[in-house]
Motif scaffolding. Structure first.
Motif, PDB file in Angstrom:
ATOM      1  N   SER A  65     -18.494 -17.086-142.121  1.00  0.00           N
ATOM      2  CA  SER A  65     -18.343 -16.304-143.356  1.00  0.00           C
ATOM      3  C   SER A  65     -19.583 -15.469-143.633  1.00  0.00           C
ATOM      4  O   SER A  65     -19.490 -14.284-143.980  1.00  0.00           O
ATOM      5  CB  SER A  65     -18.070 -17.242-144.543  1.00  0.00           C
ATOM      6  OG  SER A  65     -16.870 -17.962-144.362  1.00  0.00           O
ATOM      7  N   LEU A  66     -20.757 -16.091-143.479  1.00  0.00           N
ATOM      8  CA  LEU A  66     -22.002 -15.363-143.711  1.00  0.00           C
ATOM      9  C   LEU A  66     -22.184 -14.239-142.695  1.00  0.00           C
ATOM     10  O   LEU A  66     -22.646 -13.142-143.037  1.00  0.00           O
ATOM     11  CB  LEU A  66     -23.195 -16.328-143.652  1.00  0.00           C
ATOM     12  CG  LEU A  66     -23.285 -17.356-144.776  1.00  0.00           C
ATOM     13  CD1 LEU A  66     -24.444 -18.319-144.527  1.00  0.00           C
ATOM     14  CD2 LEU A  66     -23.454 -16.669-146.130  1.00  0.00           C
ATOM     15  N   LEU A  67     -21.815 -14.501-141.453  1.00  0.00           N
ATOM     16  CA  LEU A  67     -21.901 -13.457-140.428  1.00  0.00           C
ATOM     17  C   LEU A  67     -20.942 -12.311-140.735  1.00  0.00           C
ATOM     18  O   LEU A  67     -21.259 -11.143-140.491  1.00  0.00           O
ATOM     19  CB  LEU A  67     -21.599 -14.044-139.052  1.00  0.00           C
ATOM     20  CG  LEU A  67     -22.698 -14.885-138.408  1.00  0.00           C
ATOM     21  CD1 LEU A  67     -22.190 -15.540-137.129  1.00  0.00           C
ATOM     22  CD2 LEU A  67     -23.936 -14.043-138.115  1.00  0.00           C
ATOM     23  N   GLY A  71     -22.116  -8.595-141.347  1.00  0.00           N
ATOM     24  CA  GLY A  71     -21.587  -7.529-140.517  1.00  0.00           C
ATOM     25  C   GLY A  71     -20.997  -6.385-141.323  1.00  0.00           C
ATOM     26  O   GLY A  71     -21.221  -5.206-141.005  1.00  0.00           O
ATOM     27  N   VAL A  72     -20.253  -6.722-142.379  1.00  0.00           N
ATOM     28  CA  VAL A  72     -19.657  -5.687-143.223  1.00  0.00           C
ATOM     29  C   VAL A  72     -20.736  -4.870-143.923  1.00  0.00           C
ATOM     30  O   VAL A  72     -20.685  -3.629-143.961  1.00  0.00           O
ATOM     31  CB  VAL A  72     -18.709  -6.319-144.267  1.00  0.00           C
ATOM     32  CG1 VAL A  72     -18.266  -5.282-145.297  1.00  0.00           C
ATOM     33  CG2 VAL A  72     -17.493  -6.918-143.576  1.00  0.00           C
ATOM     34  N   VAL A  73     -21.738  -5.553-144.475  1.00  0.00           N
ATOM     35  CA  VAL A  73     -22.822  -4.850-145.162  1.00  0.00           C
ATOM     36  C   VAL A  73     -23.626  -4.014-144.181  1.00  0.00           C
ATOM     37  O   VAL A  73     -24.043  -2.882-144.488  1.00  0.00           O
ATOM     38  CB  VAL A  73     -23.738  -5.847-145.898  1.00  0.00           C
ATOM     39  CG1 VAL A  73     -24.936  -5.130-146.516  1.00  0.00           C
ATOM     40  CG2 VAL A  73     -22.957  -6.583-146.979  1.00  0.00           C
ATOM     41  N   ALA A  74     -23.870  -4.549-142.978  1.00  0.00           N
ATOM     42  CA  ALA A  74     -24.615  -3.800-141.960  1.00  0.00           C
ATOM     43  C   ALA A  74     -23.871  -2.525-141.573  1.00  0.00           C
ATOM     44  O   ALA A  74     -24.481  -1.450-141.445  1.00  0.00           O
ATOM     45  CB  ALA A  74     -24.832  -4.681-140.727  1.00  0.00           C
ATOM     46  N   ALA A  75     -22.553  -2.622-141.413  1.00  0.00           N
ATOM     47  CA  ALA A  75     -21.759  -1.444-141.064  1.00  0.00           C
ATOM     48  C   ALA A  75     -21.794  -0.410-142.186  1.00  0.00           C
ATOM     49  O   ALA A  75     -21.933   0.802-141.935  1.00  0.00           O
ATOM     50  CB  ALA A  75     -20.314  -1.859-140.772  1.00  0.00           C
ATOM     51  N   ALA A 119     -27.446 -13.050-147.183  1.00  0.00           N
ATOM     52  CA  ALA A 119     -26.653 -12.414-146.130  1.00  0.00           C
ATOM     53  C   ALA A 119     -26.437 -10.938-146.429  1.00  0.00           C
ATOM     54  O   ALA A 119     -26.474 -10.096-145.526  1.00  0.00           O
ATOM     55  CB  ALA A 119     -25.304 -13.134-145.981  1.00  0.00           C
ATOM     56  N   VAL A 120     -26.236 -10.595-147.701  1.00  0.00           N
ATOM     57  CA  VAL A 120     -26.035  -9.193-148.091  1.00  0.00           C
ATOM     58  C   VAL A 120     -27.305  -8.381-147.837  1.00  0.00           C
ATOM     59  O   VAL A 120     -27.267  -7.294-147.245  1.00  0.00           O
ATOM     60  CB  VAL A 120     -25.628  -9.099-149.576  1.00  0.00           C
ATOM     61  CG1 VAL A 120     -25.630  -7.643-150.033  1.00  0.00           C
ATOM     62  CG2 VAL A 120     -24.245  -9.712-149.792  1.00  0.00           C
ATOM     63  N   VAL A 121     -28.437  -8.916-148.292  1.00  0.00           N
ATOM     64  CA  VAL A 121     -29.711  -8.214-148.115  1.00  0.00           C
ATOM     65  C   VAL A 121     -30.048  -8.054-146.634  1.00  0.00           C
ATOM     66  O   VAL A 121     -30.473  -6.979-146.182  1.00  0.00           O
ATOM     67  CB  VAL A 121     -30.843  -8.969-148.840  1.00  0.00           C
ATOM     68  CG1 VAL A 121     -32.206  -8.351-148.499  1.00  0.00           C
ATOM     69  CG2 VAL A 121     -30.618  -8.935-150.348  1.00  0.00           C
ATOM     70  N   GLU A 122     -29.842  -9.116-145.877  1.00  0.00           N
ATOM     71  CA  GLU A 122     -30.119  -9.031-144.442  1.00  0.00           C
ATOM     72  C   GLU A 122     -29.144  -8.095-143.736  1.00  0.00           C
ATOM     73  O   GLU A 122     -29.465  -7.522-142.696  1.00  0.00           O
ATOM     74  CB  GLU A 122     -30.055 -10.429-143.817  1.00  0.00           C
ATOM     75  CG  GLU A 122     -31.201 -11.332-144.226  1.00  0.00           C
ATOM     76  CD  GLU A 122     -32.552 -10.773-143.859  1.00  0.00           C
ATOM     77  OE1 GLU A 122     -32.831 -10.642-142.651  1.00  0.00           O
ATOM     78  OE2 GLU A 122     -33.336 -10.450-144.776  1.00  0.00           O
ATOM     79  N   GLY A 123     -27.949  -7.935-144.313  1.00  0.00           N
ATOM     80  CA  GLY A 123     -27.013  -6.967-143.764  1.00  0.00           C
ATOM     81  C   GLY A 123     -27.572  -5.557-143.849  1.00  0.00           C
ATOM     82  O   GLY A 123     -27.416  -4.752-142.921  1.00  0.00           O
ATOM     83  N   VAL A 124     -28.228  -5.256-144.979  1.00  0.00           N
ATOM     84  CA  VAL A 124     -28.873  -3.951-145.129  1.00  0.00           C
ATOM     85  C   VAL A 124     -29.981  -3.796-144.081  1.00  0.00           C
ATOM     86  O   VAL A 124     -30.108  -2.744-143.441  1.00  0.00           O
ATOM     87  CB  VAL A 124     -29.453  -3.788-146.547  1.00  0.00           C
ATOM     88  CG1 VAL A 124     -30.211  -2.457-146.661  1.00  0.00           C
ATOM     89  CG2 VAL A 124     -28.344  -3.857-147.586  1.00  0.00           C
ATOM     90  N   LEU A 125     -30.776  -4.857-143.901  1.00  0.00           N
ATOM     91  CA  LEU A 125     -31.857  -4.818-142.911  1.00  0.00           C
ATOM     92  C   LEU A 125     -31.310  -4.602-141.504  1.00  0.00           C
ATOM     93  O   LEU A 125     -31.776  -3.717-140.773  1.00  0.00           O
ATOM     94  CB  LEU A 125     -32.652  -6.122-142.968  1.00  0.00           C
ATOM     95  CG  LEU A 125     -33.694  -6.325-141.858  1.00  0.00           C
ATOM     96  CD1 LEU A 125     -34.784  -5.273-141.955  1.00  0.00           C
ATOM     97  CD2 LEU A 125     -34.279  -7.728-141.928  1.00  0.00           C
ATOM     98  N   ALA A 246     -25.769 -23.548-142.667  1.00  0.00           N
ATOM     99  CA  ALA A 246     -25.328 -22.231-142.189  1.00  0.00           C
ATOM    100  C   ALA A 246     -26.425 -21.193-142.377  1.00  0.00           C
ATOM    101  O   ALA A 246     -26.616 -20.312-141.529  1.00  0.00           O
ATOM    102  CB  ALA A 246     -24.067 -21.807-142.937  1.00  0.00           C
ATOM    103  N   PHE A 247     -27.153 -21.288-143.474  1.00  0.00           N
ATOM    104  CA  PHE A 247     -28.271 -20.373-143.720  1.00  0.00           C
ATOM    105  C   PHE A 247     -29.326 -20.494-142.630  1.00  0.00           C
ATOM    106  O   PHE A 247     -29.844 -19.488-142.128  1.00  0.00           O
ATOM    107  CB  PHE A 247     -28.883 -20.677-145.088  1.00  0.00           C
ATOM    108  CG  PHE A 247     -30.247 -20.090-145.305  1.00  0.00           C
ATOM    109  CD1 PHE A 247     -30.394 -18.730-145.556  1.00  0.00           C
ATOM    110  CD2 PHE A 247     -31.385 -20.880-145.242  1.00  0.00           C
ATOM    111  CE1 PHE A 247     -31.651 -18.176-145.750  1.00  0.00           C
ATOM    112  CE2 PHE A 247     -32.645 -20.339-145.437  1.00  0.00           C
ATOM    113  CZ  PHE A 247     -32.776 -18.986-145.692  1.00  0.00           C
TER     114      PHE A 247
END
Length: 271
Positions: A65-67, A71-75, A119-125, A246-247
């Motif tokens: 779920s976190l991945l 992934g969605v935020v990174a995209a 996970a959201v913040v790291e998605g931006v990174l 999971a974190f």
């Protein structure tokens, strides 16, 4: 269970708190995770509520779920952040992610909202970093993703086959190695801000060797996470602590991915 893993260390402490409130990680017949039995006849205190315990499946679902969120935020970040602002997004997300990571790691309670926010913040990174490298070297992101998950599954298989064990000496060595690498990376970052090149991140043979060391340590950090998950399940920790487990896995995956991305860039030629 005593652990030196800074990310998942709260798991063992959680078990102690549950014991203090009347929860038994091991039941009267030896089964892990069963609630302690109390008589309910007149004159006896009521039994405490049953606590759902974490399982390996819980950790897998939370990790996936976190991945997915990352992934969605990174995209979205890849599409929405212009190239001129990649550096700002990269640095800003890294700083916020570091703060959130420290709060989660040293918090006394498992907080799913904070883990999801991380996970959201790291998605931006990840999105900003990936777009930057892909702009320079076409196809490098896919290579890094494949390599990252390849290493992860390899370590999982080796751990399951007991080819690598998280012995006390191994844990101490890994903690020392991770602390040392973190210190070196932070010092190198500060020096680079003043225009000082240490040779650790410039694509030289020294930089390649350093990246290989970081990748090996990041890969071995999964062993610590797998052991903590295994012990947490065995001790019957509450289900909410699967978020903490999971974190920890997510942190190692991001660290490994970014370092593999950097290493691959060294073999792509000059800018």
């Amino acid at each position: 269970m005593k652990t030196s893993n800074p990310v998942l260390a709260r798991l063992g402490q959680a078990a102690e708190r549950e014991r203090a409130t009347g929860y038994a990680p091991t039941g009267p017949y030896g089964q892990p995770g069963y609630p302690q039995q109390y008589p309910t006849q007149a004159g006896y205190p009521a039994a405490p509520p049953t606590v759902n315990t974490m399982t390996v499946d819980d950790v897998v679902v939370k990790t996936v779920s976190l991945l997915g969120i990352l992934g969605v935020v990174a995209a979205a970040s890849w599409i929405m952040i212009p190239e001129a602002l990649l550096g700002v997004a990269w640095i800003g997300a890294a700083m916020v992610g570091l703060v959130l990571g420290l709060i989660i790691s040293f918090s006394k309670m498992a907080n799913p909202a904070l883990v999801v926010a991380y996970a959201v913040v790291e998605g931006v990174l990840v999105g900003a970093v990936s777009k930057y490298f892909e702009t320079l070297y076409d196809g490098i992101v896919l290579q890094a993703v494949v390599a990252t998950f390849g290493v992860f599954f390899l370590m999982a298989m080796l751990y399951r086959a007991k080819a690598i064990r998280a012995t006390p000496k191994f844990v101490k060595g890994m903690v020392a190695a991770m602390a040392g690498l973190f210190a070196v990376i932070m010092i190198n970052l500060v020096l680079s801000l003043f225009g000082i090149n240490t040779g650790l991140r410039d694509g030289s043979p020294l930089a390649i060797g350093f990246s290989l060391v970081v990748i090996v340590v990041a890969a071995l950090s999964f062993v610590l996470s797998f052991k903590e998950v295994e012990d947490g399940v065995r001790m019957g920790l509450p289900q909410r602590y699967s978020w903490v487990a999971a974190f920890g896995i997510l942190v190692s995956l991001i660290w490994l991915y970014i370092e593999i991305l950097r290493l691959l860039s060294y073999f792509q030629g000059d800018d």
